[in-house]
Design an enzyme around this catalytic site. Structure first.
Site, mmCIF file in Angstrom:
data_model
loop_
_atom_site.group_PDB
_atom_site.id
_atom_site.type_symbol
_atom_site.label_atom_id
_atom_site.label_comp_id
_atom_site.label_asym_id
_atom_site.label_seq_id
_atom_site.Cartn_x
_atom_site.Cartn_y
_atom_site.Cartn_z
ATOM 1 N N LYS A 187 0.981 -1.145 -0.025
ATOM 2 C CA LYS A 187 0.048 -0.052 -0.076
ATOM 3 C C LYS A 187 0.839 1.246 0.109
ATOM 4 C CE LYS A 187 -4.107 -1.753 0.092
ATOM 5 N NZ LYS A 187 -3.920 -3.322 -0.404
HETATM 6 C C1 LIG Z 1 -9.995 -1.965 -1.729
HETATM 7 C C2 LIG Z 1 -9.507 -2.997 -0.711
HETATM 8 N N1 LIG Z 1 -10.316 -3.305 0.482
HETATM 9 C C3 LIG Z 1 -9.898 -3.899 1.551
HETATM 10 C C4 LIG Z 1 -8.514 -4.506 1.446
HETATM 11 C C5 LIG Z 1 -8.096 -5.283 2.451
HETATM 12 O O1 LIG Z 1 -6.822 -4.913 3.337
HETATM 13 P P1 LIG Z 1 -5.986 -5.829 4.054
HETATM 14 O O2 LIG Z 1 -5.244 -6.752 2.904
HETATM 15 O O3 LIG Z 1 -5.094 -4.985 5.037
HETATM 16 O O4 LIG Z 1 -6.982 -6.808 4.871
HETATM 17 C C6 LIG Z 1 -7.644 -4.114 0.293
HETATM 18 C C7 LIG Z 1 -6.081 -4.587 0.602
HETATM 19 O O5 LIG Z 1 -5.819 -5.426 -0.029
HETATM 20 C C8 LIG Z 1 -8.043 -3.179 -0.775
HETATM 21 O O6 LIG Z 1 -7.218 -3.183 -1.725
#
Ligand SMILES: Cc1ncc(COP(=O)(O)O)c(C=O)c1O
Length: 372
Positions: A187
Site C-alpha cells: 500500500k
Molecule cells: C480495496 C481494498 N479493500 C480492502 C483491502 C483489505 O486490506 P488488508 O489486505 O489489509 O486486509 C484491500 C487490500 O488489499 C483493498 O485493496
C-alpha cells in the site's frame, strides 16, 4: 526498445528500510509489543490525515471493514451496496457480518461506484453504501453522501488503497459514517500488516475499541462480544515511520503519474482520468488496453516492466458470490465492471521509480503499437 536484460522495474516497491527496522527493534526491546503506546501514537498521527477523526488501529484493512460494519450495527437482514470492481475484501466484510451484498456498477472514468447505479440498487433493506476509493482515486462522495442522507443510509468508505486522497479538499475517510485503511506492505504506506478505522462518531469509535479487544476497555470487564483484532506496537512503530514519509511518497506518485499521462501516446492505451476536485494518490496507475491485453502484458513483462491486473474477476463472478446467486436465480447487470475487468492493466508508479525507469516504461508502452 530496451533489451529484455535491462533491470526489471517492479510493479510495487514496499520500503522496509533502516528506520523501519530500528523502530521495530526499539519496540521489541521495550517488551511492550501489543496495542500499547506506539499504537496510541500511530492513531494520533493518522488522525491528522483524516481531519482529526477518531482513529482505531487494527490488524488489517479487512478487520477494519469488518469491525466498522459491526460497530454500525449492520448484520443479518441488511443489504450493503458494494462495487463488484474491487478487491474481494470489500464484499467479504459484508458477508462476514451476515449482511447481503448488493453489487452496483462503476463509473468508467474513475473506476469507482456510480451514484446513479447506487440509487437504483436501494431497497427497503439497504443499510449502507460502501464506496471504494479504488486505485487511490476518491469515489464520487459529493454525489454519494446526499444520496445516503436522503435514504438514511450509513456510508462505509473503503479507503484501503487511498491514504491521503481527497475530494474538494476533504480527505477520504472523513466523509462517511467511517472509513477504513490498509497497511499491507504494497500500500502507499504500510505497517508490515495492519489497518485503521476512522470515524467522526465518538460512540462508534468506542464500540470499535471494544470490538477489537474482546469487548474490553478495562481488563476482564468485558462489556460486549468482541474479537482479537489488535495491532501490535511493532506494526504501529513501522507505521509511524512510514507516516512521516507519506507526503513525499504521495507527491512522487503524483509526479510519476503526471509524467506517464504526458508521455504515453499509444492510441490503444487509455491513461487514467481524474475527476474535478479529486486528489488522486495513485496507489495504482491503471490504463485500459483497447486490444489484446494478454499480448500487451506479455510484451511489458518481456521488457522487464512490472504489470498486473486489479482485478481480473469482478467480485460477483467469484465462487462465493457467483454460486449462491446462480442458485437463487439472481444476476447482476454490471457492464462497466465487466469492461474494466477485461481492459485494465496497472503500470509501475511507485516512488522508487527513477527518471530512467519512467522513460523506459513510456518507450515500451508506446511501442505496443497498433497491432494489439
Ligand atoms: C480495496 C481494498 N479493500 C480492502 C483491502 C483489505 O486490506 P488488508 O489486505 O489489509 O486486509 C484491500 C487490500 O488489499 C483493498 O485493496
Amino acid at each position: 526498445m530496451p533489451s529484455s536484460d535491462a533491470r526489471p522495474i517492479p510493479a510495487a516497491s514496499p520500503v522496509i528500510g533502516e528506520e523501519e527496522i530500528d523502530a521495530a527493534v526499539r519496540v521489541m526491546r521495550t517488551g511492550r509489543v501489543v496495542q500499547g503506546p506506539e499504537v496510541a501514537a500511530f492513531e494520533a498521527g493518522f488522525a491528522e490525515l483524516v481531519g482529526g477523526a477518531h482513529c482505531v488501529a487494527v490488524n488489517s484493512g479487512t478487520s477494519a471493514l469488518h469491525l466498522l460494519l459491526l460497530a454500525l450495527g449492520i448484520g443479518p437482514g441488511d443489504e450493503v451496496i458494494v462495487p463488484s470492481f474491487s478487491f474481494a475484501a470489500s464484499a467479504n466484510a459484508v458477508r462476514l457480518v451476515g449482511a447481503d451484498v448488493v453489487f452496483a456498477d462503476i463509473e468508467p472514468d474513475s473506476f469507482c461506484l456510480d451514484p446513479a447505479a447506487v440509487e437504483a440498487a436501494i431497497t427497503p433493506r439497504t443499510a449502507a453504501i460502501m464506496p471504494v476509493h479504488l486505485y487511490g482515486h476518491p469515489a464520487a462522495m459529493d454525489r454519494l453522501m446526499p444520496l445516503a442522507e436522503k435514504h438514511g443510509l450509513a456510508v462505509v468508505e473503503d479507503a484501503c488503497q487511498a491514504h491521503a486522497a481527497a475530494l474538494d479538499g476533504t480527505p477520504v475517510g472523513a466523509f462517511g459514517s467511517g472509513g477504513t485503511f490498509s497497511f499491507y506492505p504494497t500500500k502507499n504506506m504500510h505497517a508490515l500488516e495492519g489497518g485503521m478505522v476512522t470515524t467522526g462518531d465518538a460512540e462508534v469509535a468506542r464500540t470499535l475499541r471494544l470490538l477489537r479487544n474482546q469487548g474490553m476497555e478495562q481488563r476482564y470487564a468485558n462489556e460486549i462480544v468482541g474479537a482479537n483484532m489488535r495491532m501490535t506496537d511493532v506494526s504501529a512503530a513501522v507505521g509511524r515511520v512510514q507516516l512521516t514519509k507519506l507526503d513525499g511518497w504521495t507527491e512522487r506518485r503524483r509526479a510519476n503519474a503526471a509524467y506517464l499521462d504526458g508521455h504515453i501516446t499509444a492510441p490503444n492505451v487509455v491513461t487514467p482520468t481524474v475527476a474535478e476536485g479529486a486528489r488522486h494518490v495513485y496507489h495504482q496507475y491503471t490504463v485500459r488496453i483497447r486490444g489484446d491485453r494478454d499480448a500487451a502484458m506479455a510484451r511489458l513483462s518481456e521488457a522487464g516492466i512490472g504489470n498486473a491486473v486489479y482485478y481480473p474477476t469482478p467480485i460477483h463472478r467469484l465462487k462465493p458470490y457467483w454460486e449462491p446467486d446462480q442458485k437463487a436465480g439472481r444476476g447482476w447487470e454490471l457492464p462497466e465492471t465487466e469492461r474494466a475487468a477485461a481492459e485494465v492493466v496497472s503500470l509501475p508508479v511507485h516512488p522508487a521509480l527513477t527518471a530512467e525507469d519512467l522513460e523506459r516504461i513510456v518507450t515500451v508502452v508506446n511501442g505496443l503499437g497498433e497491432s494489439l
